[in-house]
Structure formats: C-alpha cells, structure tokens
Design a protein around this motif. Structure first.
Motif, short mmCIF file in Angstrom:
data_model
loop_
_atom_site.label_atom_id
_atom_site.label_comp_id
_atom_site.label_asym_id
_atom_site.label_seq_id
_atom_site.Cartn_x
_atom_site.Cartn_y
_atom_site.Cartn_z
N THR A 54 0.87 -1.18 0.00
CA THR A 54 0.00 0.00 0.00
C THR A 54 0.90 1.22 0.00
OG1 THR A 54 -1.83 -1.08 1.15
CG2 THR A 54 -1.71 1.30 1.30
N TYR A 124 -6.28 -5.47 -0.50
CA TYR A 124 -5.56 -5.36 0.78
C TYR A 124 -4.59 -6.54 0.92
CZ TYR A 124 -4.58 -4.35 5.67
OH TYR A 124 -3.93 -4.03 6.85
N LEU A 246 -7.07 3.84 1.70
CA LEU A 246 -5.74 3.42 1.26
C LEU A 246 -5.61 3.65 -0.24
CD1 LEU A 246 -5.45 -0.03 3.10
CD2 LEU A 246 -4.92 2.26 4.00
N GLY A 248 -3.26 2.58 -3.68
CA GLY A 248 -2.22 1.86 -4.40
C GLY A 248 -1.91 2.63 -5.66
#
Length: 422
Positions: A54, A124, A246, A248
């Motif tokens: 991440t 995740y 989060l 990416g």
C-alpha cells in the motif's frame, strides 16, 4: 586433556542433582532470553507486516501515527472524517491504481466494526503478498451483511447465518446505544491472518450509512427508531463521508507526487502517509519497551551464570578431599584450574543447548495465546546471528566465571593436603 574431560564429566555425573539443577537454571535463563527475543522480533514483524504493498494511507490532517493506528490497527479514534467527494477525487486520479475506503466508529462487544467495499478483499495485502481470504461464506454484498474475523467469530461463538446487533461508538462491552432495529447477518468468516483483521467485523459502506440514518450528534432521533431495515435499499442511501482510505499508486514515484498533492489539497484538510515511514515512527515511539525487553533478557542470562558460579562455589566444601587427592597424585595448579573451568563450560554448554530447545517449546505453547490476546504472530524463526554470538559469549563468560571457584579449589587443596576428613 582427554583425561581431564573424563574426570570433569564423571565428577559432574557423581553430583547429578546439583548438576541437573544448575543446567536447568541456565537453560531457563537462555529460554527466557530467546523467548523474549522471539516476542520482541515477533511484535516488530507483526507491526511491519500488518499492511504491505500500500503506497499511501489518507485521512484527516493530524498525527501520522494516529492515522496509521486507527486505519490499519483499529486502535483509537479518528480526529475527523473526510468527504466522499474528496475520496472520489483521488479514487479517479490518473496516478491511482486502486483505493480502499474505510468508515469506522461502531463496535460489537469490544470488536471494531469496519465498513469498506469490495476493494478491501481484492487489494488489501499483509505479510508481503497475502490477501484476505474466506474460511466460510462470501463477502458482504447486501446492506446488512457482515464478515467476521476468525478470532472474533471464535471468541463470540458466531457462525454463518447468525444475527448481531452493533453498538454505536467504541465500547468494551455491549454498549448503551444499540442499532437494534438494524441487525446484521453473518455471511462470511475470514481466514486467520495474524493481524487486527482477525479481531474485527467488516460491513459495507452502505450498511454503515444505513444504521445512522436520521442520527444527529451521535444520537438517534425518533424517526430513526421507526426505520425498518426492510425499507432501506442501496438506491436510497447516499454515502457522504468516510474515515480514511488506502491508495495503491501506479508506481512508487507517482506515490510521492500524490502525497504532495494530498497534503496540499485545498478543499479540506487531509494528509497522505507512507505506511513504511509511519511504521518506523511508531516503532521508534515504542523503542523504550524494546530496549527494556533486551535489558531484561540480558539480566536473566547474567542471573543464570551467577547461579552456576554459586553452585560450583558452594560444592567446593564437599569436594575438598577430591581436590586434595588430585594434588597428591601430581595434579598441578593448571590441572585444578582447567578441571573446574571445564566443568563450568560443560554446565553452560548443556544449559545453552537445553535452553534453545526449551525456547522453541515455549514459543509453540505461547504462540496461539499471544496471537489470540495481542494479535502478535510469533514465528518459528531460526536463531539470528547476533543470538548465536550471545550464546557463544555466555559459554565464554561461564569459563571466566568458573575461574573463581577454580582458584578457591586450588587454594583449599594446598591447605588441606590429605588431612581433611569428611
């Protein structure tokens, strides 16, 4: 030299009880030393591997460590929420590959409830490349579906098809404000991960919004008490805010420019944190505990060696005739010294070997207990290089400690000759 080794081993065997007790005391100290090191390294590894691959953690502007704690470790509370429009702005950013939104604030018997979407199950990762997998059932899709972490399901004795009632806010027990008109149905139980995921429950973002319809200032209104869950659909739910998300990024280089853009975002005060940097800061914060554990482990080993010296020293009184006989048959000063030092080396060597086996036995027993209560996975890792150095130093130090009773034994043999009677 071979004769001295035989004499030393025979002498120790003739004093079986004291020898075994001394070896056991050293083994216990080595076991505690290695056990503490395993726990220390396991805690550090668990912290570091809770989230991987991440690039950014985004939330309301404030403490970087606090953002990491409530987003990744489900500890503490958020300083503020962020708007759904701001989330969508970065979700659709050309440098962003994927995002995982989180909405927090509710609980179930002390377990955190995390609202998220399908991206959590797809993107995740933890412990390098592991993903969230299902032990039973399927991911939550309907508004009032919930997936349970493995530890939570076991502790609360929940199974597929059971209904649970969430508590508003973070509570260690059942709580006061309950969403009793909107029970959630368990549709999945997740595989064990060794992370805070195991102790949490996961619902949809729409589910989090649904149970707070008509709530004002953290309390339900009269209209909310009349709201029937059967009348709520995804079509009439509008998500307005989340707690954090989060990111990416398409590349590590683009993640840096993304971080600058997020930190300079004008529409609302938000910030982006690189997980690895925040984890380093977090571990630095608790480094005092790490240092304390290291000091304790070293003190334990020192106490074990002192116990060995005391054992050898106190046994000299019963061995005075033995030493006098050795002197009478021509054993010199160096022979007496080497004999006692060899015994000390034997004791520490067997104590170290036995202690290593005991440490792995201890880890095997403590691993599920520590994982269950603290979420720390203690791995069966091989002994580190510096630990080998410590163990060798223990044996070398025991040789020097063995010189103290050795010198005393030699002096006794000079005084006693063959006149002593036992």
């Amino acid at each position: 030299m071979i004769h001295l080794l035989k004499i030393a081993s025979q002498s120790l065997w003739n004093r079986k009880l004291s020898t075994l007790l001394t070896i056991f005391s050293i083994a216990i100290s080595i076991m505690l030393f290695l056990g503490i090191e395993r726990i220390r390294l396991g805690a550090k590894e668990s912290f570091s591997n809770t989230i991987s691959k991440t690039d950014l953690v985004v939330g309301a502007r404030g403490s970087e460590i606090q953002l990491l704690l409530y987003t990744v470790f489900h500890m503490g509370n958020a300083t503020n929420n962020i708007s759904w429009s701001s989330y969508n702005n970065f979700k659709n950013h050309p440098d962003v590959a994927w995002t995982i939104p989180f909405s927090l604030g509710d609980s179930y018997n002390g377990h955190r409830v995390v609202a998220t979407d399908e991206n959590f199950y797809e993107h995740y990762q933890f412990f390098s490349d592991k993903k969230v997998e299902f032990l039973e059932g399927k991911r939550p899709e309907n508004i009032f579906d919930v997936a349970l972490g493995s530890e939570m399901a076991t502790k609360e004795n929940l199974k597929l098809g059971d209904n649970i009632i969430l508590t508003h806010g973070i509570s260690d027990g059942p709580g006061i404000l309950l969403h009793k008109h909107n029970p959630f149905k368990v549709t999945a139980i997740l595989n064990e991960t060794g992370t805070p995921i195991d102790r949490s429950a996961f619902i949809t973002l729409e589910g989090m919004e649904a149970i707070h319809i008509n709530w004002q200032n953290g309390t339900p209104t009269i209209e909310n008490n009349k709201t029937n869950s059967n009348l709520i659909t995804k079509d009439n739910i509008k998500i307005e805010q989340i707690t954090s998300f989060l990111i990416g990024a398409n590349s590590r280089i683009s993640s840096l420019s993304l971080q600058r853009e997020i930190n300079n975002y004008k529409k609302e005060p938000i910030m982006g944190v690189i997980p690895g940097v925040a984890l380093s800061q977090l571990w630095t914060t608790v480094s005092y505990a790490e240092t304390a554990l290291q000091i304790i482990s070293l003190c334990v080993v020192i106490v074990g060696l002192i116990g060995m010296m005391v054992s050898l020293y106190t046994s000299l009184e019963s061995r005075r005739r033995e030493m006098a006989i050795l002197r009478a048959v021509g054993a010199g000063k160096s022979t007496i010294l080497i004999l006692l030092v060899t015994e000390a080396a034997f004791l520490s060597l067997f104590g170290v070997i036995f202690g290593v086996f005991l440490s792995y036995f201890l880890v095997g027993i403590a691993q599920p207990i520590i994982l269950s209560h603290f979420g720390i996975l203690i791995s069966f890792t091989s002994i580190e290089f510096y630990e080998y150095v410590y163990l060798i130093l223990v044996i070398i130090l025991s040789v020097f400690i063995g010189l103290i009773p050795a010198v005393k034994a030699y002096k006794n043999s000079l005084i006693d000759g063959l006149s002593i009677r036992i």
